[in-house]
Design a protein around this motif. Structure first.
Motif, PDB file in Angstrom:
ATOM      1  N   GLY A  10     -14.301  15.134 -36.030  1.00  0.00           N
ATOM      2  CA  GLY A  10     -13.663  16.360 -36.492  1.00  0.00           C
ATOM      3  C   GLY A  10     -12.871  17.102 -35.432  1.00  0.00           C
ATOM      4  O   GLY A  10     -12.272  18.135 -35.721  1.00  0.00           O
ATOM      5  N   ALA A  11     -12.834  16.576 -34.206  1.00  0.00           N
ATOM      6  CA  ALA A  11     -12.097  17.263 -33.133  1.00  0.00           C
ATOM      7  C   ALA A  11     -10.590  17.111 -33.293  1.00  0.00           C
ATOM      8  O   ALA A  11      -9.832  17.909 -32.755  1.00  0.00           O
ATOM      9  N   GLY A  12     -10.143  16.086 -33.999  1.00  0.00           N
ATOM     10  CA  GLY A  12      -8.710  15.878 -34.210  1.00  0.00           C
ATOM     11  C   GLY A  12      -8.158  14.605 -33.605  1.00  0.00           C
ATOM     12  O   GLY A  12      -6.953  14.386 -33.603  1.00  0.00           O
ATOM     13  N   LYS A  13      -9.033  13.721 -33.124  1.00  0.00           N
ATOM     14  CA  LYS A  13      -8.544  12.506 -32.451  1.00  0.00           C
ATOM     15  C   LYS A  13      -7.825  11.567 -33.406  1.00  0.00           C
ATOM     16  O   LYS A  13      -6.836  10.944 -33.018  1.00  0.00           O
ATOM     17  N   SER A  14      -8.288  11.458 -34.641  1.00  0.00           N
ATOM     18  CA  SER A  14      -7.610  10.564 -35.594  1.00  0.00           C
ATOM     19  C   SER A  14      -6.216  11.074 -35.928  1.00  0.00           C
ATOM     20  O   SER A  14      -5.281  10.277 -36.060  1.00  0.00           O
ATOM     21  N   SER A  15      -6.064  12.386 -36.036  1.00  0.00           N
ATOM     22  CA  SER A  15      -4.733  12.953 -36.301  1.00  0.00           C
ATOM     23  C   SER A  15      -3.789  12.641 -35.157  1.00  0.00           C
ATOM     24  O   SER A  15      -2.629  12.251 -35.371  1.00  0.00           O
ATOM     25  N   VAL A  16      -4.259  12.801 -33.923  1.00  0.00           N
ATOM     26  CA  VAL A  16      -3.430  12.485 -32.762  1.00  0.00           C
ATOM     27  C   VAL A  16      -3.137  10.986 -32.726  1.00  0.00           C
ATOM     28  O   VAL A  16      -1.996  10.571 -32.501  1.00  0.00           O
ATOM     29  N   ALA A  17      -4.168  10.164 -32.962  1.00  0.00           N
ATOM     30  CA  ALA A  17      -3.986   8.707 -32.926  1.00  0.00           C
ATOM     31  C   ALA A  17      -2.931   8.263 -33.941  1.00  0.00           C
ATOM     32  O   ALA A  17      -2.055   7.455 -33.620  1.00  0.00           O
ATOM     33  N   GLU A  18      -3.023   8.767 -35.158  1.00  0.00           N
ATOM     34  CA  GLU A  18      -2.077   8.364 -36.201  1.00  0.00           C
ATOM     35  C   GLU A  18      -0.658   8.814 -35.878  1.00  0.00           C
ATOM     36  O   GLU A  18       0.295   8.040 -36.025  1.00  0.00           O
ATOM     37  N   ALA A  19      -0.505  10.059 -35.422  1.00  0.00           N
ATOM     38  CA  ALA A  19       0.829  10.556 -35.083  1.00  0.00           C
ATOM     39  C   ALA A  19       1.402   9.792 -33.888  1.00  0.00           C
ATOM     40  O   ALA A  19       2.585   9.448 -33.867  1.00  0.00           O
TER      41      ALA A  19
END
Length: 170
Positions: A10-19
């Motif tokens: 939930g920290a946001g790593k997947s959002s950063v990874a995908e972008a």
């Protein structure tokens, strides 16, 4: 290049990874969907599916690296053994490994994001805040260099920061 994401759920790593994957045209290999797929295939949840998912992600990432392409691994990577796995994979392929840790400095925002998210991974229950707090207590200190991004900042700013950091490594 092997880019290994790290950070609490939930920290946001997947959002950063995908972008970042879209910006670099690099595939993202994510551990959570792999683990969920194992469960859907009938592998018992009581078994070491977390470790198995990391090993499957390693095999997939290794295949991408063998093609001469960059790859992003999206996983919590809370312990040194996991981080060492990615360093060893990069060494075997003769490529640099870069760790990007994503944190959320505001616990209220972090909890709200976690409790409000639904990634749509069939068979994968989103972790609770209590699980995140336990993982935080188990998160091993870092022994090597990494880029730390705070997901309270705008996603596009974090992706630009990560891109600049990666360019300096190349």
């Amino acid at each position: 290049m092997l880019i290994a994401m790290a950070g609490l759920p939930g920290a946001g790593k997947s959002s950063v990874a995908e972008a970042l994957g879209r910006k670099l045209a690099a595939p993202v290999v994510s551990v959570d969907p792999i683990e969920a797929a194992m469960w859907r295939a009938g592998v018992a949840r009581g078994g070491p599916t977390g470790l198995a998912a990391y090993l499957v992600a390693e095999a997939v990432a290794g295949g991408v690296l063998a093609l001469g392409q960059a790859v992003i691994v999206d996983a919590v990577n809370a312990v040194e053994a996991a981080r060492g796995q990615w360093r060893a994979l990069a060494d075997r392929h003769g490529v640099p490994v870069v760790f990007i840790e994503v944190v959320c400095s505001d616990p209220v925002v972090h909890r709200r994001r976690l409790e409000g998210r639904s990634r749509g991974i069939e068979g994968f229950a989103e972790p609770t805040w209590e699980v995140v707090e336990r993982r935080r207590a188990e998160f091993a200190p870092w022994a090597n260099e990494r880029l730390v991004l705070d997901s309270v900042a705008d996603l596009s700013l974090n992706v630009a920061t990560a891109s600049g950091f990666l360019a300096s490594v190349r």
